[in-house]
Motif scaffolding. Sequence first.
Motif, PDB file in Angstrom:
ATOM      1  N   ARG A 191       9.575  14.516  -0.441  1.00 32.91           N
ATOM      2  CA  ARG A 191      10.513  15.377  -1.178  1.00 32.91           C
ATOM      3  C   ARG A 191      11.817  14.650  -1.493  1.00 32.91           C
ATOM      4  O   ARG A 191      12.471  14.959  -2.480  1.00 32.91           O
ATOM      5  N   SER A 192      12.178  13.691  -0.652  1.00 35.09           N
ATOM      6  CA  SER A 192      13.419  12.943  -0.908  1.00 35.09           C
ATOM      7  C   SER A 192      13.168  11.721  -1.790  1.00 35.09           C
ATOM      8  O   SER A 192      14.078  10.925  -2.019  1.00 35.09           O
ATOM      9  N   GLY A 193      11.929  11.570  -2.278  1.00 34.24           N
ATOM     10  CA  GLY A 193      11.612  10.478  -3.186  1.00 34.24           C
ATOM     11  C   GLY A 193      11.182   9.187  -2.515  1.00 34.24           C
ATOM     12  O   GLY A 193      11.073   8.151  -3.168  1.00 34.24           O
ATOM     13  N   MET A 194      10.922   9.241  -1.219  1.00 30.68           N
ATOM     14  CA  MET A 194      10.517   8.052  -0.471  1.00 30.68           C
ATOM     15  C   MET A 194       9.151   7.563  -0.969  1.00 30.68           C
ATOM     16  O   MET A 194       8.243   8.353  -1.196  1.00 30.68           O
ATOM     17  N   LYS A 195       9.038   6.270  -1.128  1.00 32.64           N
ATOM     18  CA  LYS A 195       7.775   5.681  -1.575  1.00 32.64           C
ATOM     19  C   LYS A 195       6.828   5.507  -0.390  1.00 32.64           C
ATOM     20  O   LYS A 195       7.248   5.458   0.760  1.00 32.64           O
ATOM     21  N   VAL A 196       5.555   5.392  -0.700  1.00 26.76           N
ATOM     22  CA  VAL A 196       4.511   5.284   0.324  1.00 26.76           C
ATOM     23  C   VAL A 196       4.712   4.078   1.226  1.00 26.76           C
ATOM     24  O   VAL A 196       4.433   4.141   2.422  1.00 26.76           O
ATOM     25  N   ASP A 197       5.220   2.965   0.685  1.00 22.07           N
ATOM     26  CA  ASP A 197       5.384   1.765   1.513  1.00 22.07           C
ATOM     27  C   ASP A 197       6.369   1.969   2.658  1.00 22.07           C
ATOM     28  O   ASP A 197       6.338   1.247   3.643  1.00 22.07           O
ATOM     29  N   ALA A 198       7.221   2.972   2.541  1.00 25.00           N
ATOM     30  CA  ALA A 198       8.163   3.284   3.620  1.00 25.00           C
ATOM     31  C   ALA A 198       7.584   4.297   4.596  1.00 25.00           C
ATOM     32  O   ALA A 198       8.236   4.673   5.562  1.00 25.00           O
ATOM     33  N   GLN A 199       6.355   4.723   4.357  1.00 26.88           N
ATOM     34  CA  GLN A 199       5.725   5.754   5.185  1.00 26.88           C
ATOM     35  C   GLN A 199       4.448   5.275   5.870  1.00 26.88           C
ATOM     36  O   GLN A 199       3.672   6.084   6.346  1.00 26.88           O
ATOM     37  N   ILE A 200       4.253   3.994   5.939  1.00 21.73           N
ATOM     38  CA  ILE A 200       3.007   3.468   6.514  1.00 21.73           C
ATOM     39  C   ILE A 200       2.794   3.978   7.933  1.00 21.73           C
ATOM     40  O   ILE A 200       1.695   4.420   8.277  1.00 21.73           O
ATOM     41  N   LEU A 201       3.831   3.947   8.767  1.00 17.59           N
ATOM     42  CA  LEU A 201       3.675   4.422  10.147  1.00 17.59           C
ATOM     43  C   LEU A 201       3.368   5.915  10.203  1.00 17.59           C
ATOM     44  O   LEU A 201       2.528   6.346  10.987  1.00 17.59           O
ATOM     45  N   GLU A 202       4.055   6.701   9.379  1.00 21.06           N
ATOM     46  CA  GLU A 202       3.838   8.141   9.386  1.00 21.06           C
ATOM     47  C   GLU A 202       2.432   8.494   8.905  1.00 21.06           C
ATOM     48  O   GLU A 202       1.757   9.358   9.472  1.00 21.06           O
ATOM     49  N   ILE A 203       1.969   7.807   7.852  1.00 25.30           N
ATOM     50  CA  ILE A 203       0.620   8.045   7.330  1.00 25.30           C
ATOM     51  C   ILE A 203      -0.420   7.631   8.362  1.00 25.30           C
ATOM     52  O   ILE A 203      -1.393   8.346   8.616  1.00 25.30           O
ATOM     53  N   SER A 204      -0.200   6.481   8.969  1.00 22.68           N
ATOM     54  CA  SER A 204      -1.105   6.006  10.017  1.00 22.68           C
ATOM     55  C   SER A 204      -1.166   6.999  11.178  1.00 22.68           C
ATOM     56  O   SER A 204      -2.242   7.307  11.692  1.00 22.68           O
ATOM     57  N   ALA A 205       0.003   7.501  11.579  1.00 23.68           N
ATOM     58  CA  ALA A 205       0.062   8.483  12.667  1.00 23.68           C
ATOM     59  C   ALA A 205      -0.681   9.753  12.282  1.00 23.68           C
ATOM     60  O   ALA A 205      -1.420  10.322  13.096  1.00 23.68           O
ATOM     61  N   ALA A 206      -0.505  10.207  11.049  1.00 25.41           N
ATOM     62  CA  ALA A 206      -1.185  11.430  10.603  1.00 25.41           C
ATOM     63  C   ALA A 206      -2.700  11.274  10.688  1.00 25.41           C
ATOM     64  O   ALA A 206      -3.403  12.174  11.169  1.00 25.41           O
ATOM     65  N   VAL A 207      -3.200  10.128  10.255  1.00 21.03           N
ATOM     66  CA  VAL A 207      -4.650   9.882  10.317  1.00 21.03           C
ATOM     67  C   VAL A 207      -5.116   9.836  11.772  1.00 21.03           C
ATOM     68  O   VAL A 207      -6.089  10.501  12.156  1.00 21.03           O
ATOM     69  N   PHE A 208      -4.424   9.043  12.591  1.00 21.11           N
ATOM     70  CA  PHE A 208      -4.810   8.915  13.994  1.00 21.11           C
ATOM     71  C   PHE A 208      -4.796  10.262  14.705  1.00 21.11           C
ATOM     72  O   PHE A 208      -5.752  10.638  15.390  1.00 21.11           O
ATOM     73  N   PHE A 209      -3.701  11.003  14.551  1.00 19.18           N
ATOM     74  CA  PHE A 209      -3.565  12.261  15.280  1.00 19.18           C
ATOM     75  C   PHE A 209      -4.422  13.378  14.696  1.00 19.18           C
ATOM     76  O   PHE A 209      -4.776  14.309  15.418  1.00 19.18           O
ATOM     77  N   ALA A 210      -4.794  13.293  13.430  1.00 22.74           N
ATOM     78  CA  ALA A 210      -5.755  14.259  12.875  1.00 22.74           C
ATOM     79  C   ALA A 210      -7.099  14.095  13.577  1.00 22.74           C
ATOM     80  O   ALA A 210      -7.716  15.082  14.015  1.00 22.74           O
ATOM     81  N   VAL A 211      -7.530  12.842  13.709  1.00 21.79           N
ATOM     82  CA  VAL A 211      -8.807  12.566  14.390  1.00 21.79           C
ATOM     83  C   VAL A 211      -8.709  12.924  15.872  1.00 21.79           C
ATOM     84  O   VAL A 211      -9.598  13.586  16.425  1.00 21.79           O
TER      85      VAL A 211
END
Length: 184
Positions: A42-62
């Motif tokens: 929502r604040s316009g952050m690009k995906v490259d700045a969210q690698i850890l958050e995306i990785s965490a979401a995948v790991f913790f979803a599983v």
Amino acid sequence: MTYLRGFIPWIAYGVVAGFADWRWGALSAFVLSVVLILIDRRSGMKVDAQILEISAAVFFAVLTAVAFIAPHSGVEDYDSCLAFGWLALTSWLSLALRMPFTEGIAKREVPQEYWNSPRFKRVNVVITAAWALAFTVTCAVVTVVYLLGLDDSLDIAAQVAGFVVPVMFTNWYRQRAVGAAQDA
């Protein structure tokens, strides 16, 4: 210290799992990682700045799915090994794809005119490699502690060192790089 923000879900998992139950720890970490992603998007952050958050979401979803579907599966016994292994994999993969996870994070603090400089790229490769190495070593140490049935204090010490050592290195190396840039 912006890069520590990406570790909030991991820390939350450790705290909630330690005080309550691993299922709720996994769920809270998953929710936190999704919330962080949404706030950044929502604040316009690009995906490259969210690698850890995306990785965490995948790991913790599983992990959440496994925790609620098969709570007695034994996965909980190796959650620390799996977490540090996943973080190591994320770090090494980001390097292999030439998208060091620290680069996107650094872009939050470093002016855009430096983003394409060889120095900026090199600093982030080195820092990401340090994190990757720390996660890999921590995964190995924690696995040995579990397999040999050693004291939990060794496990905790290894996990703390797995974050503290790369934080210290990151701070030192960034200051060194800034000093070198100012001298140039």
